[in-house]
Design an enzyme around this catalytic site. Structure first.
Site, PDB file in Angstrom:
ATOM      1  N   GLU A  22       0.823  -1.209   0.000  1.00 38.71           N
ATOM      2  CA  GLU A  22       0.000   0.000   0.000  1.00 38.71           C
ATOM      3  C   GLU A  22       0.857   1.259   0.000  1.00 38.71           C
ATOM      4  OE1 GLU A  22      -2.440  -3.331   0.762  1.00 38.71           O
ATOM      5  OE2 GLU A  22      -0.628  -2.721   1.838  1.00 38.71           O
ATOM      6  N   HIS A  35     -10.309  -6.389   8.837  1.00 39.09           N
ATOM      7  CA  HIS A  35     -10.912  -6.219   7.509  1.00 39.09           C
ATOM      8  C   HIS A  35     -12.299  -5.580   7.585  1.00 39.09           C
ATOM      9  CE1 HIS A  35      -7.762  -9.080   6.538  1.00 39.09           C
ATOM     10  NE2 HIS A  35      -7.995  -8.921   5.255  1.00 39.09           N
TER      11      HIS A  35
END
Length: 329
Positions: A62, A131
């Site tokens: 990321e 998540h």
């Protein structure tokens, strides 16, 4: 204006395709966005349409995805980066909050960062502690980043169009539970301005202020409350930065009561910020304490029953509204 029914994911894809068709400087960058079509299938079919030079699969980094995109934006490209789950955007916070948000300011306007980072947030899927999180409020804390959280397909397209045309770095936050939802989207070009909340249901007894998927829960709660003679007004914030405090304060002044509904954790949430703002702007009009519905201050569990206990629900919104109105006496 003519409308057609569109899914939320489709509205987002259309806004991106319009930009890619119009200008070769736009490209997409992210994990599994090519052949796989993205984790939530928002980019399905785009690789075939635009090729691997513009729909670029990246390694699992990321920091790399956003860092490279910031550099590309500085150099005149218009990158659209995808972070597969919002939880992983933390790995790119340095690039986002110390670089993208500040270069325009540091370099006295000589540099622009026309970057969009798209990412899905939220729970209700049993995906567990890493998540399912909502980090929208963390991003609000740093000036220089636009934070956009659309609820309806129309807003998803119209707000993304505005972001794509802007010169500012944007984190465009989608909700997993909204991707399949369908609603009317105008056939003509529509750019919805950032920082303007929308009253999605009028009511006179209490204001419910929400964003993203919480607008759905608030509308469901409002329908059930109406059966008991309580008319709740629902305000969809749409954007967290810039934040439309005025519309919420005006609504709360009319109804004289306010409940803020957010999916992020209770402490230091959107609710705290809006409660403080409304108290500053409309204190004299309120005749009930401002209350908040938010996730409990605990990691999000995987087990559906436990997740349900931790996250906001229609039932929790209804009971909080009644608590506020009881305090009114």
């Amino acid at each position: 204006v003519e409308f057609e029914q569109k899914a939320y994911w489709q509205a987002i894809q259309e806004a991106m395709c319009d930009a890619l068709d119009r200008d070769s400087r736009y490209y997409l960058f992210g994990q599994d966005i090519g052949e796989y079509g993205g984790c939530f299938k928002v980019t399905r079919g785009m690789l075939e349409r635009y090729g691997p030079e513009r729909i670029v699969n990246t390694p699992i980094s990321e920091a790399g995805i956003v860092g490279l995109s910031v550099g590309a934006a500085m150099a005149g490209m218009r990158p659209i980066a995808e972070i597969m789950f919002m939880d992983f955007i933390l790995l790119a916070f340095d690039q986002l909050l110390n670089h993208a948000a500040k270069f325009h300011y540091i370099y006295n306007g000589q540099v622009k960062i026309p970057l969009i980072v798209r990412t899905p947030m939220g729970g209700y899927r049993g995906y567990g502690a890493t998540h399912s999180q909502c980090f929208d409020t963390l991003l609000m804390k740093v000036p220089g980043i636009r934070v956009v959280t659309p609820w309806s397909p129309r807003d998803a397209k119209g707000l993304l169009k505005t972001c794509l045309a802007s010169e500012d770095p944007v984190v465009f936050i989608e909700h997993k539970a909204l991707y399949g939802t369908v609603g009317p989207v105008p056939k003509n070009e529509e750019h919805i301005p950032l920082g303007k909340a929308k009253i999605v249901r009028a009511g006179r007894d209490i204001t419910l202020c929400a964003n993203s998927y919480m607008v759905s829960l608030s509308l469901q709660a409002a329908e059930l409350l109406a059966r008991e003679g309580i008319e709740a007004e629902v305000v969809d914030l749409r954007c967290l930065a810039p934040l439309d405090r005025e519309t919420v304060a005006q609504s709360a002044a009319r109804t004289q009561a306010l409940v803020i509904v957010e999916e992020g954790h209770y402490t230091l949430g959107i609710g705290a910020e809006i409660a403080a703002s409304v108290q500053e702007m409309a204190f004299g009009y309120l005749d009930a304490p401002i209350l908040r519905v938010a996730a409990a201050d605990t990691p999000i569990p995987s087990a559906i029953e436990l997740e349900r206990a931790v996250l906001p629900s229609v039932e929790k919104i209804i009971s909080t509204v009644k608590r506020a109105l009881q305090a009114r006496g």
